[in-house]
Design a protein around this motif. Structure first.
Motif, PDB file in Angstrom:
ATOM      1  N   ILE A  20       0.849  -1.190   0.000  1.00 37.79           N
ATOM      2  CA  ILE A  20       0.000   0.000   0.000  1.00 37.79           C
ATOM      3  C   ILE A  20       0.884   1.240   0.000  1.00 37.79           C
ATOM      4  N   SER A  21       0.421   2.248  -0.723  1.00 32.30           N
ATOM      5  CA  SER A  21       1.190   3.490  -0.826  1.00 32.30           C
ATOM      6  C   SER A  21       1.106   4.291   0.470  1.00 32.30           C
ATOM      7  N   GLU A  22       1.882   5.345   0.532  1.00 34.24           N
ATOM      8  CA  GLU A  22       2.015   6.131   1.756  1.00 34.24           C
ATOM      9  C   GLU A  22       0.668   6.671   2.233  1.00 34.24           C
ATOM     10  N   SER A  23      -0.135   7.138   1.314  1.00 31.19           N
ATOM     11  CA  SER A  23      -1.432   7.714   1.684  1.00 31.19           C
ATOM     12  C   SER A  23      -2.537   6.675   1.783  1.00 31.19           C
ATOM     13  N   GLY A  24      -2.278   5.515   1.201  1.00 28.02           N
ATOM     14  CA  GLY A  24      -3.297   4.471   1.154  1.00 28.02           C
ATOM     15  C   GLY A  24      -4.121   4.496  -0.114  1.00 28.02           C
ATOM     16  N   ALA A  25      -3.831   5.429  -1.008  1.00 27.69           N
ATOM     17  CA  ALA A  25      -4.633   5.572  -2.220  1.00 27.69           C
ATOM     18  C   ALA A  25      -4.358   4.467  -3.234  1.00 27.69           C
ATOM     19  N   LEU A  26      -3.161   3.907  -3.208  1.00 26.73           N
ATOM     20  CA  LEU A  26      -2.762   2.875  -4.166  1.00 26.73           C
ATOM     21  C   LEU A  26      -2.461   1.575  -3.440  1.00 26.73           C
ATOM     22  N   THR A  27      -2.873   0.468  -4.073  1.00 29.45           N
ATOM     23  CA  THR A  27      -2.602  -0.837  -3.493  1.00 29.45           C
ATOM     24  C   THR A  27      -2.132  -1.810  -4.564  1.00 29.45           C
ATOM     25  N   PHE A  28      -1.438  -2.834  -4.107  1.00 27.41           N
ATOM     26  CA  PHE A  28      -0.931  -3.889  -4.984  1.00 27.41           C
ATOM     27  C   PHE A  28      -1.240  -5.224  -4.319  1.00 27.41           C
ATOM     28  N   TYR A  29      -1.617  -6.209  -5.145  1.00 27.74           N
ATOM     29  CA  TYR A  29      -1.890  -7.542  -4.621  1.00 27.74           C
ATOM     30  C   TYR A  29      -1.245  -8.600  -5.515  1.00 27.74           C
ATOM     31  N   ALA A  30      -0.747  -9.626  -4.888  1.00 30.07           N
ATOM     32  CA  ALA A  30      -0.314 -10.794  -5.644  1.00 30.07           C
ATOM     33  C   ALA A  30      -1.555 -11.447  -6.257  1.00 30.07           C
ATOM     34  N   ASP A  31      -1.377 -12.083  -7.408  1.00 26.15           N
ATOM     35  CA  ASP A  31      -2.508 -12.698  -8.096  1.00 26.15           C
ATOM     36  C   ASP A  31      -3.229 -13.718  -7.213  1.00 26.15           C
ATOM     37  N   SER A  32      -2.463 -14.390  -6.383  1.00 29.88           N
ATOM     38  CA  SER A  32      -3.033 -15.467  -5.573  1.00 29.88           C
ATOM     39  C   SER A  32      -4.016 -14.978  -4.511  1.00 29.88           C
ATOM     40  N   VAL A  33      -3.997 -13.681  -4.198  1.00 24.67           N
ATOM     41  CA  VAL A  33      -4.875 -13.172  -3.136  1.00 24.67           C
ATOM     42  C   VAL A  33      -5.841 -12.102  -3.619  1.00 24.67           C
ATOM     43  N   LYS A  34      -5.762 -11.741  -4.888  1.00 26.91           N
ATOM     44  CA  LYS A  34      -6.650 -10.710  -5.433  1.00 26.91           C
ATOM     45  C   LYS A  34      -8.110 -11.101  -5.243  1.00 26.91           C
ATOM     46  N   GLY A  35      -8.890 -10.141  -4.768  1.00 26.30           N
ATOM     47  CA  GLY A  35     -10.306 -10.390  -4.546  1.00 26.30           C
ATOM     48  C   GLY A  35     -10.620 -11.018  -3.205  1.00 26.30           C
ATOM     49  N   ARG A  36      -9.594 -11.475  -2.491  1.00 26.32           N
ATOM     50  CA  ARG A  36      -9.818 -12.104  -1.180  1.00 26.32           C
ATOM     51  C   ARG A  36      -9.186 -11.305  -0.046  1.00 26.32           C
ATOM     52  N   PHE A  37      -8.048 -10.690  -0.298  1.00 22.32           N
ATOM     53  CA  PHE A  37      -7.326  -9.935   0.727  1.00 22.32           C
ATOM     54  C   PHE A  37      -7.455  -8.443   0.451  1.00 22.32           C
ATOM     55  N   THR A  38      -7.463  -7.658   1.518  1.00 20.22           N
ATOM     56  CA  THR A  38      -7.486  -6.205   1.402  1.00 20.22           C
ATOM     57  C   THR A  38      -6.474  -5.602   2.367  1.00 20.22           C
ATOM     58  N   ILE A  39      -5.579  -4.808   1.813  1.00 15.40           N
ATOM     59  CA  ILE A  39      -4.603  -4.100   2.651  1.00 15.40           C
ATOM     60  C   ILE A  39      -5.107  -2.684   2.879  1.00 15.40           C
ATOM     61  N   SER A  40      -4.908  -2.194   4.086  1.00 15.88           N
ATOM     62  CA  SER A  40      -5.319  -0.828   4.411  1.00 15.88           C
ATOM     63  C   SER A  40      -4.376  -0.280   5.475  1.00 15.88           C
ATOM     64  N   ARG A  41      -4.486   0.998   5.700  1.00 19.60           N
ATOM     65  CA  ARG A  41      -3.643   1.606   6.718  1.00 19.60           C
ATOM     66  C   ARG A  41      -4.380   2.736   7.406  1.00 19.60           C
ATOM     67  N   ASP A  42      -4.032   2.969   8.644  1.00 18.84           N
ATOM     68  CA  ASP A  42      -4.544   4.091   9.418  1.00 18.84           C
ATOM     69  C   ASP A  42      -3.320   4.841   9.924  1.00 18.84           C
ATOM     70  N   ASN A  43      -2.941   5.880   9.217  1.00 20.77           N
ATOM     71  CA  ASN A  43      -1.718   6.599   9.577  1.00 20.77           C
ATOM     72  C   ASN A  43      -1.836   7.288  10.934  1.00 20.77           C
ATOM     73  N   ALA A  44      -3.048   7.645  11.307  1.00 21.14           N
ATOM     74  CA  ALA A  44      -3.236   8.271  12.617  1.00 21.14           C
ATOM     75  C   ALA A  44      -2.924   7.288  13.742  1.00 21.14           C
ATOM     76  N   LYS A  45      -3.167   6.006  13.474  1.00 23.10           N
ATOM     77  CA  LYS A  45      -2.872   4.972  14.469  1.00 23.10           C
ATOM     78  C   LYS A  45      -1.540   4.293  14.212  1.00 23.10           C
ATOM     79  N   ASN A  46      -0.855   4.724  13.152  1.00 22.23           N
ATOM     80  CA  ASN A  46       0.448   4.127  12.817  1.00 22.23           C
ATOM     81  C   ASN A  46       0.341   2.617  12.639  1.00 22.23           C
ATOM     82  N   THR A  47      -0.706   2.194  11.946  1.00 19.19           N
ATOM     83  CA  THR A  47      -0.999   0.766  11.835  1.00 19.19           C
ATOM     84  C   THR A  47      -1.414   0.423  10.411  1.00 19.19           C
ATOM     85  N   VAL A  48      -0.990  -0.752   9.986  1.00 21.46           N
ATOM     86  CA  VAL A  48      -1.366  -1.312   8.685  1.00 21.46           C
ATOM     87  C   VAL A  48      -2.136  -2.601   8.946  1.00 21.46           C
ATOM     88  N   TYR A  49      -3.100  -2.871   8.076  1.00 19.11           N
ATOM     89  CA  TYR A  49      -3.949  -4.049   8.256  1.00 19.11           C
ATOM     90  C   TYR A  49      -3.935  -4.926   7.011  1.00 19.11           C
TER      91      TYR A  49
END
Length: 124
Positions: free
Chosen positions: A51-80
């Motif tokens: 995931i990009s710095e702002s969270g606007a852009l994401t990348f997924y391996a083909d094997s997990v596309k449509g099943r996994f979602t990456i996100s981030r909360d910069n205020a909490k300094n946490t990635v999910y």
């Protein structure tokens, strides 16, 4: 040096869901692209999602596309990583990592900080 700590792994049945968290300390995540990798015994550590710095852009391996979602909360300094429709092949140790490169870095050497990993086991 940034410290990353993963949590949320565990044992789940096939078709189930898990949400991994990666909390950062000592430095803010805001300036870094973040990624999740996974590794099984005897195999290389592979990029799963990023995931990009702002969270606007994401990348997924083909094997997990449509099943996994990456996100981030910069205020909490946490990635999910939300993992749905899990399969036994998703069983691995999952690591989060930080990079200063402004592209989808896939080499382990391009990441300067790593967590200790969290085990995800999917039973059939």
């Amino acid at each position: 040096q940034m410290e990353l700590v993963e949590s949320g792994g565990g044992l789940v049945q096939a078709g189930g869901s898990l949400r991994l968290s990666c909390a950062a300390s000592r430095r803010t995540l805001t300036s870094y692209r973040m990624a999740w990798f996974r590794q099984t015994p005897g195999k290389e550590r592979d990029l799963v999602a990023a995931i990009s710095e702002s969270g606007a852009l994401t990348f997924y391996a083909d094997s997990v596309k449509g099943r996994f979602t990456i996100s981030r909360d910069n205020a909490k300094n946490t990635v999910y990583l939300q993992m749905n429709s899990l399969k036994p092949d998703d069983t691995a140790v999952y690591y989060c990592a930080a990079t200063s490169y402004a592209y989808w870095a896939t080499s382990l050497r391009e990441y300067h900080s790593w967590g200790q990993g969290t085990q995800v086991t999917v039973s059939s």
